[in-house]
Design an enzyme around this catalytic site. Structure first.
Site, PDB file in Angstrom:
ATOM      1  N   ARG B  84       0.864  -1.188   0.000  1.00 33.82           N
ATOM      2  CA  ARG B  84       0.000   0.000   0.000  1.00 33.82           C
ATOM      3  C   ARG B  84       0.899   1.236   0.000  1.00 33.82           C
ATOM      4  O   ARG B  84       1.912   1.276   0.693  1.00 33.82           O
ATOM      5  CB  ARG B  84      -0.942   0.006   1.213  1.00 33.82           C
ATOM      6  CG  ARG B  84      -1.913  -1.195   1.191  1.00 33.82           C
ATOM      7  CD  ARG B  84      -3.017  -1.043   2.216  1.00 33.82           C
ATOM      8  NE  ARG B  84      -3.897   0.071   1.853  1.00 33.82           N
ATOM      9  CZ  ARG B  84      -4.781   0.610   2.699  1.00 33.82           C
ATOM     10  NH1 ARG B  84      -4.873   0.166   3.940  1.00 33.82           N
ATOM     11  NH2 ARG B  84      -5.560   1.595   2.301  1.00 33.82           N
ATOM     12  N   GLN B 185     -15.117   1.746   7.927  1.00 34.40           N
ATOM     13  CA  GLN B 185     -14.281   1.495   9.108  1.00 34.40           C
ATOM     14  C   GLN B 185     -14.850   2.160  10.352  1.00 34.40           C
ATOM     15  O   GLN B 185     -14.644   1.675  11.464  1.00 34.40           O
ATOM     16  CB  GLN B 185     -12.845   2.000   8.866  1.00 34.40           C
ATOM     17  CG  GLN B 185     -12.059   1.234   7.816  1.00 34.40           C
ATOM     18  CD  GLN B 185     -12.196   1.854   6.430  1.00 34.40           C
ATOM     19  OE1 GLN B 185     -13.150   2.588   6.152  1.00 34.40           O
ATOM     20  NE2 GLN B 185     -11.261   1.547   5.550  1.00 34.40           N
ATOM     21  N   ASP B 226      -2.332   9.240   7.865  1.00 37.78           N
ATOM     22  CA  ASP B 226      -1.542   8.180   7.238  1.00 37.78           C
ATOM     23  C   ASP B 226      -0.161   8.673   6.832  1.00 37.78           C
ATOM     24  O   ASP B 226       0.779   7.890   6.739  1.00 37.78           O
ATOM     25  CB  ASP B 226      -2.288   7.593   6.041  1.00 37.78           C
ATOM     26  CG  ASP B 226      -3.499   6.799   6.503  1.00 37.78           C
ATOM     27  OD1 ASP B 226      -4.531   7.415   6.836  1.00 37.78           O
ATOM     28  OD2 ASP B 226      -3.393   5.566   6.589  1.00 37.78           O
TER      29      ASP B 226
END
Lengths: 333, 333
Positions: B84, B185, B226
């Site tokens: 990723r 999520q 992130d």
């Protein structure tokens, strides 16, 4: 041409929108109670279409003896008024039908009145499309939300009617549609309509709108409305207000498209628009599948209110109204 | 205590997050390829947890002969790097593991290093929680997005760690969680964690955030990250940027909580953060149920970038950084 409601064989044929896009299934309503159930369960939805269906519901109730017609119409109107609280068009259409009945209209005249409401809405959509199409720059990225097309109206739609008209005039706009959680009217219904019309469109989740504006992919937002107050405050599908704020932040115009039957001249501002809070199961899952822990608390307002001062124009059948809205909307009604 | 990854019997036990909240199922990975697959398929997700899992993946690859250890570690690191693109923590953890291997660390030392990364992240979460809890006024309405809890980290979480810490100190904050389409999520994972901890919380669809801010139900937004650039620009789950713009419009503070391992000192700004675009099926439906017409075009960026100037503070294990971020983040690293 999609016909989400149509008068057939003395009853109201309705396209069950809860089963789209998987299945195109029609139901025939012969009783006003069935029409009320169809509105309550969202088999019929979209502010203008709810008004049209309710008018036909009155025509169904009027069918039969002239004797107790007034009473049947009054009972039917009360039932239909109780189905959903926010869309102005429902109350507008019922007021008009009840007034006709009070003037002595019989069953046949009431059906003709419902058909007139239906036809006038189709005309309004056509005009909204024509006025609104002038607002869309060539090749613009146009974002919309929920479903405001043939499945929501008596014609080509409001915001989606503007998009259709621009495309049919050769404007190569890039259409983006918010999926519109929780009930996914954008993903299920708008994408179904656009696919049928071969209008290229890109589906996004509701949370992507800001990022795509930031990246320059969206030049304009156009939404429908369920009720508009005199100052231009507009109730529409939950998520619309966020789009209006995001549009303002990015310097992108935000338009509302709606027929004048959506305007509630009894309300000075949007703060008194009743907002429907729907059941928790719509947020607790997705397409009938539970996706949350048992008993999860949710909020589920079906609509939000965008202040008129975030709306760059309201596209109606009488043209594009500009702020301040109070006078323009009063004069147009 | 939730243990989304743990070293057991010479392998890495992982909680399959794709099956939550319905099922709490664990898988045992004995090969680095399985760890890579688990990251790619989102069985393991959350930037800090991806870094931790990748570190254990290197430890798995290192197991065995000391002879070709360097080569095995290099191959494993290349594989894990390809899983990723956005989360900084993945590359940070791999760089640290590869550097240890180059210094001659054997399999046992590499496992100890992975365990240290895991433990340090738990410590960072605890400190982030302590620093962040001071930002939450008594009884504030606190909105968060995605999952930033024990399922995303080695400890109590980042943004959710702040929420946990505030609650455990007796601050009766009202927690609101965005469901976070497309992969939910927030609905699936955050609500599962909060339910287990008996922290009352209300789930909303992503499009409701603006309306609830307008109504005064939200006093503060806190999100994870992130990857954070030197100027404070922060990549996080798609939808975060919209929340930051909405918060600014309503005069509500917007905070980011993340360990310093999320900061990418090689990037001056967020414009070069690689944003993962995931498969169309995630937006076309949910959990294998298609809700759109066949072949629907979608966009599916998994992250967006919130400019540092919309972020009122970045909560790290070293305290709450305030803008301008460049110097504060450089000094903290």
């Amino acid at each position: 041409m999609i016909r989400p409601v149509s008068w057939q064989d003395g009853g109201l044929s309705i396209l069950d929108q809860t089963r789209l896009p998987g299945e195109e299934a029609y139901l025939l309503c012969s009783q006003v109670e069935q029409v009320a159930d169809a509105i309550r369960s969202l088999q019929i939805r979209g502010a203008p279409l709810i008004g049209i269906a309710a008018a036909y519901g009155i025509a169904l109730a009027a069918h039969g003896d002239q004797d107790q017609l007034d009473e049947r119409v009054a009972r039917a109107a009360a039932l239909l008024r109780s189905t959903r609280p926010t869309a102005r068009n429902l109350f507008w259409a019922l007021d008009r039908m009840v007034a006709r009945a009070r003037q002595g209209a019989g069953a046949r005249e009431l059906l003709a009145e419902a058909e007139a409401i239906h036809r006038e809405d189709a005309d309004a959509c056509r005009l909204i499309g024509e006025h609104g199409a002038t607002l869309l720059p060539q090749g613009a990225g146009v974002l919309t939300i929920c479903n405001t097309g043939s499945l929501a109206t008596g014609g080509i739609g409001t915001a989606l009617g503007v998009i259709r008209t621009a495309r049919s005039r050769g404007n190569p706009i890039a259409v983006l549609a918010c999926e519109t959680r929780p009930l996914l009217q954008g993903a299920r219904l708008t994408m179904w309509e656009l696919t049928r019309d071969r209008i290229p469109a890109t589906l996004i989740t509701d949370g992507m709108a800001g990022a795509l504006m930031q990246q320059g992919a969206i030049d304009l937002v156009i939404a429908g409305a369920d009720r508009i107050a005199c100052n231009g405050d507009a109730a529409n599908k939950i998520g619309t207000y966020s789009l209006a704020v995001l549009a303002r932040h990015h310097g992108i115009p935000f338009y509302v498209a709606a027929p004048l039957s959506t305007v509630d001249t009894s309300l000075a501002s949007g703060k008194d628009i009743p907002i429907e809070e729907r059941g928790p199961e719509e947020v607790r899952g997705f397409g009938g599948v539970l996706t949350t822990p048992e008993g999860t608390s949710v909020r589920n307002p079906a609509f939000d209110v965008t202040p008129g001062d975030l709306i760059d124009g309201i596209v109606t059948e009488r043209g594009v109204m500009r702020p301040p809205y109070h006078r323009a909307l009063q004069e147009a009604r």
